[in-house]
Design an enzyme around this catalytic site. Structure first.
Site, short mmCIF file in Angstrom:
data_model
loop_
_atom_site.label_atom_id
_atom_site.label_comp_id
_atom_site.label_asym_id
_atom_site.label_seq_id
_atom_site.Cartn_x
_atom_site.Cartn_y
_atom_site.Cartn_z
N GLU A 262 0.86 -1.19 0.00
CA GLU A 262 0.00 0.00 0.00
C GLU A 262 0.89 1.23 0.00
O GLU A 262 1.91 1.28 0.70
CB GLU A 262 -0.89 0.09 1.25
CG GLU A 262 -2.02 -0.87 1.36
CD GLU A 262 -2.84 -0.64 2.65
OE1 GLU A 262 -2.65 0.42 3.31
OE2 GLU A 262 -3.65 -1.51 2.99
N GLU A 311 -13.75 5.76 -0.14
CA GLU A 311 -14.66 4.82 0.54
C GLU A 311 -15.35 5.55 1.68
O GLU A 311 -14.74 5.84 2.71
CB GLU A 311 -13.87 3.61 1.04
CG GLU A 311 -13.22 2.80 -0.08
CD GLU A 311 -12.29 1.71 0.43
OE1 GLU A 311 -12.78 0.75 1.05
OE2 GLU A 311 -11.06 1.84 0.21
N LYS A 314 -15.38 4.11 5.49
CA LYS A 314 -14.17 3.81 6.25
C LYS A 314 -14.22 4.55 7.58
O LYS A 314 -14.66 5.70 7.66
CB LYS A 314 -12.92 4.24 5.48
CG LYS A 314 -12.52 3.28 4.38
CD LYS A 314 -11.04 3.42 4.02
CE LYS A 314 -10.16 2.84 5.11
NZ LYS A 314 -8.73 2.87 4.77
N GLU A 320 -9.19 9.45 5.83
CA GLU A 320 -9.24 8.03 5.44
C GLU A 320 -10.25 7.77 4.33
O GLU A 320 -10.17 6.74 3.64
CB GLU A 320 -9.58 7.16 6.66
CG GLU A 320 -8.50 7.11 7.73
CD GLU A 320 -7.31 6.26 7.31
OE1 GLU A 320 -7.38 5.59 6.26
OE2 GLU A 320 -6.31 6.25 8.04
#
Length: 361
Positions: A262, A311, A314, A320
């Site tokens: 990542e 997203e 999250k 985030e």
């Protein structure tokens, strides 16, 4: 003259093909997270990967719709074992069943590359004691299926396990994690399997902007910022990865390879976040990982960008929810060239087996 021209044309085509297959050329992957209530279905996602020439995917759990959609796509996959399944897979028979249901049932129409047994498990957590037995059990299950040479079984760590990171040559794991980590990396070395590591220059920069400059974190510094044992570090990513290599050496596993499982930069929600900063980081990262690090120059770094979409479900700080390369409607947030971009230009000075010490000049 006509014969010479035809030969040159054939060599050019061959060069383009071999450049794409060359193991020293990093293929860029993208992490496919699903923590959103407004995301496209799995088949649309696979088409998005293919239309953008994204050849590798990290999938965080064996989502059956995603695995079905991946059949025949030729996309290579890191398949995750969720942390909440680690205790279950510490039982050998349950690990065998998990591999049969989620790997063997889809192989070879789904091209599994790695299985990541857990993600960023804190060594102090109650789950930590299950990581090694689950890792070994999944490895044995893959080996029982005759797939150990095609599918490598590893774990994904974060950089909080590093106790000393500066200078990179002094990199060392924290003393309190060695009893947890040493048997794991020992197994990986024995199995000839890379360690997966999540590396974010964003969090290092945002946590210490006094000592870490934004250009150093974004690959835009015009000259080296850090010199260490004759090696010049022009960006923080190299320094972080080389500190991990040094830590592995000090733990007796200097031959272990590392896959960056990542890396990304949020576009909103926190200090130093913006669309421009995220675009700069991601585009420079894609180009840079072809080159290796000062400690391991000329060796491309297999890297996975986080993440495919913003997203909205999250947890954690607002930032985030802003790591996506694409909006939920599949429109790109940035103009990125996946698959290594410039590696198709075989006349480029970057397509060489060796590279200068000063990177990205």
């Amino acid at each position: 003259m006509a014969i010479f021209s035809s030969s040159m044309a054939a060599m050019l085509i061959l060069g383009l093909l071999t450049a794409n297959l060359d193991p020293t050329v990093a293929q860029i992957g993208v992490c496919y997270g699903m923590l959103g209530n407004n995301l496209p279905n799995a088949r649309e996602v696979i088409n998005l990967y293919k239309s953008n020439n994204i050849k590798r995917m990290r999938l965080y759990d064996p989502n059956q719709q995603a695995l079905q959609a991946l059949r025949g796509s030729n996309i290579e996959v890191i398949l995750g074992v969720p942390n909440d399944q680690l205790q279950n897979l510490a039982n050998p028979s349950k690990a065998q069943s998990w591999v049969r249901s989620n790997v063997v049932a889809y192989w070879p129409s789904v091209r599994f590359r790695y299985i990541a047994v857990g993600n960023e498990v804190p060594p102090s957590s109650s789950l930590a004691r299950f990581v090694l037995p689950a890792l070994v059990n999944v490895f044995n299950a893959v080996r029982s299926a005759g797939l150990e040479s095609q599918i490598k079984v590893s774990i994904a760590i974060d950089m909080t396990l590093i106790g000393v990171s500066y200078p990179p040559s002094a990199g060392a794991f924290r003393g309190d994690v060695r009893s947890y980590l040493d048997p794991i990396i020992g197994h990986l070395a024995w199995a000839r399997t890379p360690l997966l590591a999540n590396i974010y220059t964003y969090f290092s920069y945002s946590g210490n902007p006094r000592d870490i400059s934004l250009p150093y974190a974004l690959f835009t510094s015009p000259s080296p910022i850090v010199w260490d044992q004759g090696r010049g570090y022009q960006n923080l990513f190299d320094a972080m990865l080389d500190s991990l290599y040094s830590a592995l050496e000090k733990a007796g596993q200097g031959g272990l390879e590392v896959v960056v499982s990542e890396s990304g930069w949020p576009s909103a929600g926190g200090f130093g976040t913006s669309v421009d900063n995220a675009a700069t980081y991601l585009s420079n990262l894609i180009k840079h990982v072809q080159k290796g690090t000062p400690k391991r120059p000329g060796k491309a770094i297999e890297t996975y960008l986080f993440a495919l979409f913003d997203e909205n479900q999250k947890s954690g700080p607002e930032l985030e929810r802003h790591f996506g390369l694409f909006l939920p409607n599949k429109q790109p947030k940035y103009q990125l060239r996946f698959g290594g971009g410039r590696h198709w230009d075989i006349a480029s000075k970057e397509y060489n087996a060796t590279f200068p010490l000063k990177y990205d000049m």
